[in-house]
Write a protein that holds these residues in place. Structure first.
Motif, PDB file in Angstrom:
ATOM      1  N   THR A   1       0.989  -1.237   0.065  1.00 44.17           N
ATOM      2  CA  THR A   1       0.047  -0.029   0.021  1.00 44.17           C
ATOM      3  C   THR A   1       0.782   1.170  -0.204  1.00 44.17           C
ATOM      4  O   THR A   1       1.833   1.533   0.680  1.00 44.17           O
ATOM      5  N   LEU A   2       0.600   2.033  -0.991  1.00 39.70           N
ATOM      6  CA  LEU A   2       1.409   3.415  -1.039  1.00 39.70           C
ATOM      7  C   LEU A   2       0.468   4.466  -0.277  1.00 39.70           C
ATOM      8  O   LEU A   2      -0.492   4.711  -0.674  1.00 39.70           O
ATOM      9  N   ILE A   3       1.075   4.995   0.604  1.00 42.65           N
ATOM     10  CA  ILE A   3       0.335   6.016   1.606  1.00 42.65           C
ATOM     11  C   ILE A   3       1.257   7.262   1.572  1.00 42.65           C
ATOM     12  O   ILE A   3       2.331   7.214   1.121  1.00 42.65           O
ATOM     13  N   ASP A   4       0.491   8.402   2.042  1.00 43.48           N
ATOM     14  CA  ASP A   4       1.317   9.396   1.981  1.00 43.48           C
ATOM     15  C   ASP A   4       0.940  10.283   3.519  1.00 43.48           C
ATOM     16  O   ASP A   4      -0.196   9.786   4.134  1.00 43.48           O
ATOM     17  N   LEU A   5       1.730  11.159   3.789  1.00 40.72           N
ATOM     18  CA  LEU A   5       1.454  11.751   5.196  1.00 40.72           C
ATOM     19  C   LEU A   5       0.447  13.071   5.068  1.00 40.72           C
ATOM     20  O   LEU A   5       0.317  13.719   6.204  1.00 40.72           O
ATOM     21  N   ASP A   6       0.061  13.277   4.086  1.00 42.51           N
ATOM     22  CA  ASP A   6      -1.054  14.377   3.610  1.00 42.51           C
ATOM     23  C   ASP A   6      -2.439  13.857   3.966  1.00 42.51           C
ATOM     24  O   ASP A   6      -3.402  14.820   4.282  1.00 42.51           O
ATOM     25  N   GLY A   7      -2.505  12.571   3.997  1.00 45.60           N
ATOM     26  CA  GLY A   7      -3.809  11.873   4.287  1.00 45.60           C
ATOM     27  C   GLY A   7      -4.576  11.529   2.683  1.00 45.60           C
ATOM     28  O   GLY A   7      -5.865  11.463   2.896  1.00 45.60           O
ATOM     29  N   LYS A   8      -3.924  11.846   1.649  1.00 47.57           N
ATOM     30  CA  LYS A   8      -4.640  11.364   0.472  1.00 47.57           C
ATOM     31  C   LYS A   8      -5.118   9.867   0.320  1.00 47.57           C
ATOM     32  O   LYS A   8      -4.269   9.007   1.168  1.00 47.57           O
ATOM     33  N   THR A   9      -5.994   9.435  -0.583  1.00 46.08           N
ATOM     34  CA  THR A   9      -6.145   8.196  -0.579  1.00 46.08           C
ATOM     35  C   THR A   9      -5.139   7.078  -1.065  1.00 46.08           C
ATOM     36  O   THR A   9      -4.410   7.563  -1.929  1.00 46.08           O
TER      37      THR A   9
END
Length: 86
Positions: free
Chosen positions: A11-19
């Protein structure tokens, strides 16, 4: 270089909270390679199986931007190698 199979779920996540992007490590690396620098700095990949990191004694479940970039370079090298005429 990390030896993570391209078809391993991740899972690719980001710290900005995007999907998040849920797919394979290949999908995550592909999407990461398209990000702008500020988005790359915020990105992390959550693995389904821990992986050894270069220069570290422990395994990790989360890849940081520099480690994801290493996988982008590995992917690019594999593409270049595949395109070379025999």
């Amino acid at each position: 270089m990390m030896n993570i199979p391209w078809d391993q779920p991740a899972t690719l996540i980001d710290l900005d909270g995007k999907t998040p992007i849920i797919g394979t490590i290949f999908d995550c690396v592909t999407h990461f390679s398209l990000f702008k620098p500020f988005a790359k700095a915020q990105a992390r990949v959550l693995l389904t199986r821990p992986a050894f990191r270069p220069g570290k004694k422990t395994r990790t479940w989360v890849l940081n931007p520099d480690e994801i970039e290493m996988l982008v370079q590995k992917w690019s090298a594999e593409i270049e190698e595949a395109l070379q005429p025999d």
